[in-house]
Design an enzyme around this catalytic site. Structure first.
Site, PDB file in Angstrom:
ATOM      1  N   HIS A   1      -3.472   7.439   1.908  1.00 20.86           N
ATOM      2  CA  HIS A   1      -3.869   6.097   1.461  1.00 20.86           C
ATOM      3  C   HIS A   1      -5.241   5.810   2.040  1.00 20.86           C
ATOM      4  O   HIS A   1      -5.510   6.098   3.208  1.00 20.86           O
ATOM      5  CB  HIS A   1      -2.837   5.079   1.958  1.00 20.86           C
ATOM      6  CG  HIS A   1      -3.267   3.664   1.814  1.00 20.86           C
ATOM      7  ND1 HIS A   1      -3.754   3.168   0.632  1.00 20.86           N
ATOM      8  CD2 HIS A   1      -3.310   2.629   2.708  1.00 20.86           C
ATOM      9  CE1 HIS A   1      -4.070   1.888   0.792  1.00 20.86           C
ATOM     10  NE2 HIS A   1      -3.805   1.539   2.048  1.00 20.86           N
TER      11      HIS A   1
ATOM     12  N   CYS B   1       0.818  -1.228   0.000  1.00 19.53           N
ATOM     13  CA  CYS B   1       0.000   0.000   0.000  1.00 19.53           C
ATOM     14  C   CYS B   1       0.848   1.272   0.000  1.00 19.53           C
ATOM     15  O   CYS B   1       0.375   2.332  -0.406  1.00 19.53           O
ATOM     16  CB  CYS B   1      -0.950   0.013   1.195  1.00 19.53           C
ATOM     17  SG  CYS B   1      -2.103  -1.352   1.171  1.00 19.53           S
TER      18      CYS B   1
ATOM     19  N   ASN C   1     -10.125   0.105  -0.356  1.00 23.48           N
ATOM     20  CA  ASN C   1      -8.666   0.114  -0.279  1.00 23.48           C
ATOM     21  C   ASN C   1      -8.100  -0.488  -1.567  1.00 23.48           C
ATOM     22  O   ASN C   1      -8.212  -1.691  -1.791  1.00 23.48           O
ATOM     23  CB  ASN C   1      -8.231  -0.698   0.947  1.00 23.48           C
ATOM     24  CG  ASN C   1      -6.723  -0.689   1.160  1.00 23.48           C
ATOM     25  OD1 ASN C   1      -5.964  -0.328   0.266  1.00 23.48           O
ATOM     26  ND2 ASN C   1      -6.296  -1.098   2.344  1.00 23.48           N
TER      27      ASN C   1
HETATM   28  O1  UT7 Z   1      -3.942  -0.846   3.540  1.00 23.50           O
HETATM   29  C1  UT7 Z   1      -3.178  -1.547   4.447  1.00 23.50           C
HETATM   30  C2  UT7 Z   1      -3.431  -1.120   5.808  1.00 23.50           C
HETATM   31  N1  UT7 Z   1      -4.637  -1.694   6.296  1.00 23.50           N
HETATM   32  C3  UT7 Z   1      -5.328  -1.057   7.195  1.00 23.50           C
HETATM   33  O2  UT7 Z   1      -4.965   0.055   7.523  1.00 23.50           O
HETATM   34  C4  UT7 Z   1      -6.488  -1.732   7.824  1.00 23.50           C
HETATM   35  C5  UT7 Z   1      -6.487  -1.418   9.278  1.00 23.50           C
HETATM   36  N2  UT7 Z   1      -7.554  -2.077  10.030  1.00 23.50           N
HETATM   37  C6  UT7 Z   1      -8.850  -1.719   9.923  1.00 23.50           C
HETATM   38  O3  UT7 Z   1      -9.220  -0.912   9.087  1.00 23.50           O
HETATM   39  C7  UT7 Z   1      -9.837  -2.332  10.906  1.00 23.50           C
HETATM   40  O4  UT7 Z   1      -9.110  -2.971  11.919  1.00 23.50           O
HETATM   41  C8  UT7 Z   1     -10.835  -3.323  10.274  1.00 23.50           C
HETATM   42  C9  UT7 Z   1     -11.831  -2.573   9.410  1.00 23.50           C
HETATM   43  C10 UT7 Z   1     -10.084  -4.345   9.432  1.00 23.50           C
HETATM   44  C11 UT7 Z   1     -11.612  -4.069  11.352  1.00 23.50           C
HETATM   45  O5  UT7 Z   1     -12.246  -3.148  12.235  1.00 23.50           O
HETATM   46  P1  UT7 Z   1     -12.120  -3.325  13.817  1.00 23.50           P
HETATM   47  O6  UT7 Z   1     -12.982  -2.299  14.410  1.00 23.50           O
HETATM   48  O7  UT7 Z   1     -10.656  -3.305  14.135  1.00 23.50           O
HETATM   49  O8  UT7 Z   1     -12.759  -4.737  14.051  1.00 23.50           O
HETATM   50  P2  UT7 Z   1     -12.114  -6.068  14.681  1.00 23.50           P
HETATM   51  O9  UT7 Z   1     -11.165  -6.683  13.704  1.00 23.50           O
HETATM   52  O10 UT7 Z   1     -11.588  -5.764  16.046  1.00 23.50           O
HETATM   53  O11 UT7 Z   1     -13.394  -6.974  14.804  1.00 23.50           O
HETATM   54  C12 UT7 Z   1     -14.490  -6.605  15.622  1.00 23.50           C
HETATM   55  C13 UT7 Z   1     -15.637  -7.568  15.376  1.00 23.50           C
HETATM   56  C14 UT7 Z   1     -15.222  -9.037  15.442  1.00 23.50           C
HETATM   57  O12 UT7 Z   1     -16.259  -9.762  16.060  1.00 23.50           O
HETATM   58  P3  UT7 Z   1     -16.174 -10.216  17.608  1.00 23.50           P
HETATM   59  O13 UT7 Z   1     -14.938 -11.044  17.724  1.00 23.50           O
HETATM   60  O14 UT7 Z   1     -16.113  -8.924  18.378  1.00 23.50           O
HETATM   61  O15 UT7 Z   1     -17.432 -10.978  17.793  1.00 23.50           O
HETATM   62  C15 UT7 Z   1     -15.121  -9.443  14.009  1.00 23.50           C
HETATM   63  O16 UT7 Z   1     -15.357 -10.824  13.828  1.00 23.50           O
HETATM   64  O17 UT7 Z   1     -16.178  -7.378  14.071  1.00 23.50           O
HETATM   65  C16 UT7 Z   1     -16.227  -8.643  13.399  1.00 23.50           C
HETATM   66  N3  UT7 Z   1     -16.060  -8.417  11.957  1.00 23.50           N
HETATM   67  C17 UT7 Z   1     -17.083  -8.219  11.117  1.00 23.50           C
HETATM   68  N4  UT7 Z   1     -18.417  -8.180  11.324  1.00 23.50           N
HETATM   69  C18 UT7 Z   1     -19.194  -7.945  10.245  1.00 23.50           C
HETATM   70  C19 UT7 Z   1     -14.898  -8.349  11.274  1.00 23.50           C
HETATM   71  N5  UT7 Z   1     -15.162  -8.133   9.972  1.00 23.50           N
HETATM   72  C20 UT7 Z   1     -16.514  -8.043   9.852  1.00 23.50           C
HETATM   73  C21 UT7 Z   1     -17.379  -7.826   8.781  1.00 23.50           C
HETATM   74  N6  UT7 Z   1     -18.705  -7.777   8.999  1.00 23.50           N
HETATM   75  N7  UT7 Z   1     -16.914  -7.621   7.506  1.00 23.50           N
END
Ligand code: UT7
EC number: 2.3.1.180
Length: 325
Positions: free
Chosen positions: A252, A115, A282
């Protein structure tokens, strides 16, 4: 003191016509439009057709950038493509774009910094142009990230899209001040110890397969805001400007919450942030030039504006660049 700067003289973009909405994804993966919008700001992404390699996307963006610069393929003597989703293991996408454009024999190669690739590629191109080794450089960020998705992993497959953006860089004479047009300062960073946070689980010399993208999203998130902010301040210091002087912030586009967090931490007014994450998602190395072209086309970004670019991605790699358009 007279200096040669590498100046952006044209910007172009290309998005494949197929649009995939959050609702489309929710039909086959356990997610919802509400979750994706709330956690990421993403509403839709573009997806390349099966028979559309990344070089086709790069080629279209390059043509548009050349036209905007008033140049033709015959003028191009350097092509750098930032990509992590090449058509083939080799040759480089840059040489395929060179052939498709009908550009003459010159310099062409790819840069792989995921990225952050576009910021890395810009600094490399700046080295060629500012030292007189290239007179008309195409710097392209092009990706078909959807090809790397594990469509059963809701934590990643909703986040990425395909597209390409390109700029033309030409030498311009400056006075060695921050009023000069062109590249003013960079800060590039990498930390290979963070590989496990974001990587693809296949490759030529390991599995012999392409592999799928794997990410510990919340851990990448934590690194993103802090690390990007440091790189922004370093790039501004190297350029000799204050972050507060920046007219447009072109980050980005990974997550709206990261964009807002970085802007807040760096004291950048949210009105100055070019955000396309809602419509492009992204697109890895393509996201900055796509957002750049978006801001130029809608009339916000104008000649003479001070621009701040930043990115973070797999590696981990990250970096920032300050330039005057
Ligand atoms: O370009 C390269 C750099 N990449 C980035 O900068 C990405 C950085 N990370 C992010 O943007 C975020 O961390 C995400 C969007 C990937 C995830 O958001 P988050 O608020 O950090 O969520 P999380 O991974 O902590 O997950 C929270 C909950 C989980 O459920 P439980 O364990 O709390 O029951 C996940 O299973 O959200 C759940 N979850 C989803 N639910 C519905 C994860 N993905 C999804 C989804 N739909 N697509």
């Amino acid at each position: 003191m007279s200096v040669i700067r590498s100046v952006v003289t044209g910007v172009g973009a290309y998005l494949p016509p197929k649009v995939v909405t959050n609702e489309d994804l929710a039909k086959f993966v356990d997610t919802s439009d509400e979750w994706i919008v709330e956690r990421t700001g993403i509403r839709q992404r573009h997806q390349a057709a099966d028979d559309q390699p990344v070089s086709d996307l790069a080629f279209e963006a390059a043509k548009e950038a050349l036209e905007a610069a008033g140049k033709t393929a015959a003028d191009v003597d350097l092509i750098i493509v930032a990509t992590t989703t090449a058509d083939l293991t080799f040759p480089a996408v840059a040489t395929i774009v060179q052939r498709k454009l009908g550009a003459p024999v010159g310099i062409a190669f790819d840069v792989q910094a995921v990225c952050s690739g576009f910021v890395y590629a810009l600094s490399v191109a700046d080295g060629f142009v500012a030292r007189g080794h290239a007179k008309c450089a195409l710097v392209i960020g092009a990706e078909t990230m959807t090809r790397l998705m594990d469509w059963s992993d809701r934590g990643t497959c909703v986040l990425f899209g395909d597209g390409a953006g390109a700029i033309v860089l030409e030498p311009g004479e400056g006075q060695g001040t921050t009023d000069d047009q062109g590249m003013l300062g960079f800060a590039l960073r990498a930390d290979g110890t963070k590989q496990d946070l974001l990587y693809v689980d296949g490759g030529v010399s390991t599995t012999g397969t392409v592999g799928k993208l794997r990410m510990l999203g919340n851990q990448v998130f934590k690194h993103a805001v802090v690390n990007i902010s440091e790189a922004i301040h370093s790039a501004a210091a190297n350029a000799g400007v204050e972050v507060a002087d920046v007219d447009w912030f072109i980050p980005h586009q990974a997550n709206q919450r990261i964009l807002a967090g970085v802007a807040h931490r760096c004291g950048i007014d949210e009105e100055k942030v070019i955000s396309t994450v809602a419509i492009h998602a992204n697109t890895s190395a393509a996201s900055i030039p796509l957002a750049f072209a978006h801001g130029v086309k809608d009339g916000r970004i104008k000649k003479g504006d001070l621009l701040l670019l930043e990115a973070m991605g797999g590696g981990l790699t990250w970096g920032a660049c300050v330039l005057r358009l």
